[in-house]
Design a protein around this motif. Structure first.
Motif, short mmCIF file in Angstrom:
data_model
loop_
_atom_site.label_atom_id
_atom_site.label_comp_id
_atom_site.label_asym_id
_atom_site.label_seq_id
_atom_site.Cartn_x
_atom_site.Cartn_y
_atom_site.Cartn_z
N ARG A 90 0.82 -1.21 0.00
CA ARG A 90 0.00 0.00 0.00
C ARG A 90 0.86 1.26 0.00
NH1 ARG A 90 -3.93 1.75 5.00
NH2 ARG A 90 -4.33 3.89 4.31
N VAL A 91 1.96 1.23 0.75
CA VAL A 91 2.86 2.39 0.79
C VAL A 91 3.45 2.65 -0.59
CG1 VAL A 91 5.06 3.24 1.73
CG2 VAL A 91 3.38 2.15 3.23
N VAL A 92 3.92 1.60 -1.23
CA VAL A 92 4.53 1.76 -2.57
C VAL A 92 3.48 2.21 -3.58
CG1 VAL A 92 5.72 0.53 -4.42
CG2 VAL A 92 6.30 0.07 -2.02
N GLU A 93 2.28 1.66 -3.50
CA GLU A 93 1.23 2.04 -4.44
C GLU A 93 0.86 3.52 -4.30
OE1 GLU A 93 -3.11 0.26 -5.85
OE2 GLU A 93 -2.43 0.01 -3.78
N GLU A 94 0.72 3.98 -3.05
CA GLU A 94 0.38 5.39 -2.84
C GLU A 94 1.53 6.31 -3.24
OE1 GLU A 94 -2.47 6.63 -2.06
OE2 GLU A 94 -3.39 4.65 -1.92
N ALA A 95 2.77 5.86 -3.05
CA ALA A 95 3.91 6.66 -3.50
C ALA A 95 3.91 6.81 -5.02
CB ALA A 95 5.21 6.02 -3.02
N LEU A 96 3.59 5.74 -5.74
CA LEU A 96 3.51 5.82 -7.21
C LEU A 96 2.38 6.76 -7.63
CD1 LEU A 96 4.15 2.13 -8.30
CD2 LEU A 96 5.59 4.12 -8.77
N ARG A 97 1.25 6.69 -6.94
CA ARG A 97 0.15 7.61 -7.28
C ARG A 97 0.56 9.06 -7.01
NH1 ARG A 97 -3.46 3.58 -4.94
NH2 ARG A 97 -4.72 2.63 -6.60
N GLN A 98 1.33 9.28 -5.93
CA GLN A 98 1.74 10.64 -5.61
C GLN A 98 2.70 11.20 -6.65
OE1 GLN A 98 3.30 11.03 -1.63
NE2 GLN A 98 4.38 12.94 -2.09
N VAL A 99 3.63 10.39 -7.16
CA VAL A 99 4.61 10.87 -8.15
C VAL A 99 4.03 10.84 -9.55
CG1 VAL A 99 6.89 10.43 -9.13
CG2 VAL A 99 6.51 10.16 -6.67
N GLY A 100 3.25 9.83 -9.85
CA GLY A 100 2.71 9.68 -11.20
C GLY A 100 3.60 8.82 -12.05
N PRO A 101 3.14 8.46 -13.26
CA PRO A 101 3.95 7.61 -14.14
C PRO A 101 5.12 8.38 -14.72
CG PRO A 101 1.95 8.29 -15.25
CD PRO A 101 1.83 8.78 -13.86
N ALA A 102 6.12 7.64 -15.16
CA ALA A 102 7.29 8.26 -15.80
C ALA A 102 6.88 8.87 -17.14
CB ALA A 102 8.39 7.22 -15.99
N ALA A 103 7.73 9.75 -17.65
CA ALA A 103 7.41 10.46 -18.89
C ALA A 103 7.33 9.52 -20.08
CB ALA A 103 8.45 11.55 -19.16
N ASP A 104 8.10 8.44 -20.07
CA ASP A 104 8.10 7.51 -21.20
C ASP A 104 7.11 6.37 -21.02
OD1 ASP A 104 9.42 6.45 -19.08
OD2 ASP A 104 11.09 5.60 -20.23
N GLU A 105 6.32 6.40 -19.97
CA GLU A 105 5.34 5.34 -19.73
C GLU A 105 3.96 5.78 -20.22
OE1 GLU A 105 5.18 3.94 -15.78
OE2 GLU A 105 7.33 3.54 -15.61
N ALA A 106 3.24 4.84 -20.74
CA ALA A 106 1.87 5.13 -21.18
C ALA A 106 0.94 5.10 -19.98
CB ALA A 106 1.42 4.08 -22.22
N VAL A 107 0.09 6.11 -19.90
CA VAL A 107 -0.85 6.21 -18.78
C VAL A 107 -1.98 5.23 -19.00
CG1 VAL A 107 -2.35 7.73 -17.48
CG2 VAL A 107 -0.23 8.63 -18.49
N LEU A 153 14.63 10.89 -6.98
CA LEU A 153 14.45 11.82 -5.86
C LEU A 153 12.98 11.98 -5.50
CD1 LEU A 153 17.02 14.59 -6.91
CD2 LEU A 153 17.27 12.92 -5.07
N ASP A 154 12.13 12.09 -6.53
CA ASP A 154 10.69 12.24 -6.26
C ASP A 154 10.12 11.00 -5.57
OD1 ASP A 154 10.83 14.71 -7.42
OD2 ASP A 154 10.09 14.05 -9.39
N LEU A 155 10.52 9.82 -6.06
CA LEU A 155 10.02 8.59 -5.44
C LEU A 155 10.52 8.45 -4.00
CD1 LEU A 155 10.30 6.01 -8.37
CD2 LEU A 155 8.21 6.89 -7.31
N THR A 156 11.75 8.87 -3.75
CA THR A 156 12.26 8.83 -2.38
C THR A 156 11.44 9.71 -1.46
OG1 THR A 156 14.49 8.41 -3.22
CG2 THR A 156 14.30 9.16 -0.94
N ASP A 157 11.16 10.94 -1.94
CA ASP A 157 10.31 11.83 -1.14
C ASP A 157 8.92 11.23 -0.91
OD1 ASP A 157 11.30 14.08 0.03
OD2 ASP A 157 11.31 15.26 -1.80
N ALA A 158 8.34 10.67 -1.97
CA ALA A 158 6.99 10.12 -1.85
C ALA A 158 6.96 8.91 -0.93
CB ALA A 158 6.48 9.73 -3.24
#
Length: 464
Positions: A90-107, A153-158
């Protein structure tokens, strides 16, 4: 037995073999080098960011420690909990939602997918600084690996944000369960205290006015209390009253005997009696004087002499007055005997009453002491339960506003990706290809010196 002959390796022959059978080593070299080049071009760089975290213990209920851990085991347990929370799904999932997908990833509509979460969980690690063990230091490091430096850095913060939030939720849930349990404990302790207090109140009400004496007897165990002092005073007064009563009886017996024979008053009269009856003292002295005068006159005069008759009449008059005074004294002593007797009876009654009260208190002392101890013990349990409940409530309140993790500065990332670079990968592929190719030559190419023998056979004989 034939001894094997030593065989010298001819490096010129090896060079000739490599040149002659160049396909055996060039094809693997080129193939592995191309594979390494493709991998170096296709593989995305990995950037690693780190965040230093200071871990402390809860301060509520531990004023003397100010948030420090009791021992290394407690610190290790807390840090191992943080390790598990950092990689929690759950922590990792919420961190990904907080940062968002990478620029080269399809949403995707379901982003982040389970694969994304598992990939990031594998890229997270928590360790102690400089290779130390968990529990040896209050500082730990969170490492997160990502495709770009900014994303790391963003993922670390999240992840830090979600870790703090999740730890606060865990503290809140733990505090809620403790509060529910402690509330029942406080209720049970209050019920037990009320029951013990009711039993103690019933006994104190039954004791009544002697409650103070019972408390003194229970607290001191021995010593003088007001009731015991009163008993001693009554006993002293009783001894004095009995002594006075006995003295009055003796005086009455003497006066009764003197009434029938006044001479006994003159011959055997105690000073105590005369001090108690001043009039009798004066009459006794007057009687003695009259007797002395009569004796003096009787020795010089005859019985018909007027002076001697006057002396006899004076003596008789004193005797008559003494007889009357004895009757008055006897009536006075009889009255005193009634008073002293009544006083003795009254004091005996008081002594028996006080002694009975003391005996009753002595019988109640053990049970009263047990009830008092029970009330004190239950009161201490109730106070301890209230304190623990207050600490749990304080911990719950702190879970919403304070964190047990303190970040030391901002996340840090290196100036270059982690792992080998592209040139290193291609160089390793080239070296690996050469080694594989030389191995094929040694295993497959024939030895030019002996027919049908390979280089590997010659190397075996050389080794022997």
């Amino acid at each position: 037995m034939t001894q094997p002959t030593a065989t010298n390796i001819n490096f010129g022959q090896i060079a000739t073999t490599l040149k002659k059978h160049y396909r055996l080593w060039t094809i693997p070299t080129v193939a592995l080098t191309l594979l390494a080049l493709v991998y170096a071009i296709a593989a995305s760089p990995k950037w690693e960011a780190s965040q230093a975290l200071l871990v402390r213990d809860e301060a509520s209920g531990n004023e003397s420690r100010q948030g420090r851990f009791n021992d290394t085991e407690a610190m290790k347990t807390a840090q191992e909990t943080i390790v598990e929370v950092a990689r929690n799904y759950r922590v990792v999932e919420e961190a990904l939602r907080q940062v968002g997908p990478a620029a080269d990833e399809a949403v995707q509509p379901t982003w982040p997918a389970r694969e994304d979460v598992e990939r990031l969980r594998a890229a997270i690690r928590v360790s102690a600084p400089k290779g130390a063990e968990l529990g040896k230091t209050e500082v730990i490091y969170l490492f997160v690996t990502a495709g770009t430096r900014e994303r790391a850095l963003d993922l670390t913060d999240a992840v830090c944000d979600q870790m703090q939030q999740r730890l606060q939720e865990l503290r809140n849930g733990k505090a809620e369960s403790m509060i529910a349990e402690l509330e029942k404990t406080v209720l049970l302790a209050q019920t037990g205290l009320n029951e013990a207090t009711a039993r103690l109140e019933a006994m104190e009400a039954d004791v009544g006015s002697d409650l103070g004496e019972l408390r003194i007897l229970n607290d001191s165990g021995a010593g003088d209390s007001n009731l015991r002092s009163a008993l001693n005073q009554i006993k002293n007064e009783l001894r004095q009253a009995r002594a006075k009563h006995d003295a009055n009886e003796q005086q009455l017996a003497l006066l009764t005997a003197a009434q029938s024979d006044p001479e006994q008053l003159v011959v055997a009269t105690s000073n105590q009696l005369l001090e108690a009856q001043p009039s009798l003292r004066r009459l006794k002295e007057a009687l003695v004087d009259a007797q002395v005068r009569k004796a003096e006159l009787g020795g010089r005069l005859n019985a018909d002499h007027p002076s001697l008759k006057a002396a006899v009449e004076a003596e008789q008059l004193v005797r008559d007055n003494l007889h009357d005074e004895l009757e008055v004294a006897i009536r006075g002593l009889q009255a005193d005997l009634k008073v002293s007797g009544a006083l003795v009876v009254s004091l005996e009654t008081q002594s028996d009453d006080v002694a009975a009260r003391l005996n009753r208190l002595a019988q109640l002392r053990a049970r009263y002491g047990n009830l008092v101890a029970d009330v004190r013990q239950r009161s201490a349990i109730f106070e301890q339960a209230q304190k623990e409940l207050s600490d749990a409530q304080a911990s719950q309140a702190a879970a919403h506003s304070a964190s047990l993790l303190t970040r030391l500065d901002a996340p840090q990332a290196g100036n270059s990706p982690v792992g080998p670079g592209k040139a290193t990968i291609v160089g390793c592929g080239l070296l690996g290809g050469l080694l594989v190719g030389f191995g094929f030559v040694l295993l497959l190419a024939p030895n030019g010196q002996r027919h049908g023998q390979r280089w590997s056979d010659q190397l075996k004989s050389f080794g022997r």
